[in-house]
Scaffold this active site. Structure first.
Site: not given
Ligand code: HJL
Ligand code: ZN
Length: 167
Positions: A54, A56, A103, A93
């Site tokens: 992600h 963050e 995060c 998240c």
């Molecule tokens: C934040 C990110 C990102 C998400 N949220 N704040 N920064 N990709 O870079 C939130 C979303 C999750 C899914 C899938 N995304 O990413 O809820 O596969 O991407 O662990 O729950 O989970 P994974």
């Molecule tokens: Zn996250």
């Protein structure tokens, strides 16, 4: 020093645009800032680092690497006098479908007993209920004493960038 929130949110959006479009997550960008001087300390975007990373997480990970610290100890480099701030285009998240460490927990991990670590989080948009319902990142951060503030005016753009790659 009063930070120019719009400026850093634009930087974070530029980071988000570097992220590869995927139907399985959002494209998010993050910028870690020295809250005292305004200096950019690190940047990150979704899937920038190897693995399912992600934005963050990438920003913090890169900063930890720069200081030769393992991820769990990155807070030691975010000394109290920095009053560190992170800008992220989407609310951090609290739950990930993959089961990886969310995060919000990573941000909380930066806190040190001498008040170091990330002290404020600025966000562009709330997480939509697409993968996880009712993300409560803001509430969890605030409960732990970390301010979480939505910068007004970025919701539409942050969402558009985040959802590129979705059907
Ligand atoms: C934040 C990110 C990102 C998400 N949220 N704040 N920064 N990709 O870079 C939130 C979303 C999750 C899914 C899938 N995304 O990413 O809820 O596969 O991407 O662990 O729950 O989970 P994974
Ligand atoms: Zn996250």
């Amino acid at each position: 020093m009063d930070l120019d929130h719009e400026k850093y949110m634009h930087l974070a959006l530029n980071e988000a645009r570097k992220s590869p479009p995927r139907p399985t997550n959002f494209r998010v960008g993050a910028v870690l800032v020295n809250g005292t001087t305004g200096e950019v300390l690190s940047t990150g975007y979704t899937l920038e680092l190897p693995g399912n990373t992600h934005a963050e997480q990438c920003a913090l990970s890169k900063f930890a690497q720069l200081h030769n610290l393992p991820f769990e100890r990155v807070g030691e480099a975010l000394r109290p006098e920095l009053a560190a701030v992170i800008y992220t285009t989407m609310e951090p998240c609290v739950e990930r479908l993959s089961g990886n460490l969310p995060c919000v927990d990573r941000i909380l991990q930066t806190q040190t007993i001498d008040c170091g670590g990330i002290r404020r989080v600025f966000t562009g948009v709330k997480e939509p209920d697409i993968f996880v319902k009712g993300n409560s990142g803001r509430a969890k951060l605030e409960r732990a004493g970390i301010q979480c503030i939505l910068v007004p005016g970025f919701e539409k753009e942050a969402l558009e960038v985040a959802k590129a790659g979705h059907k």
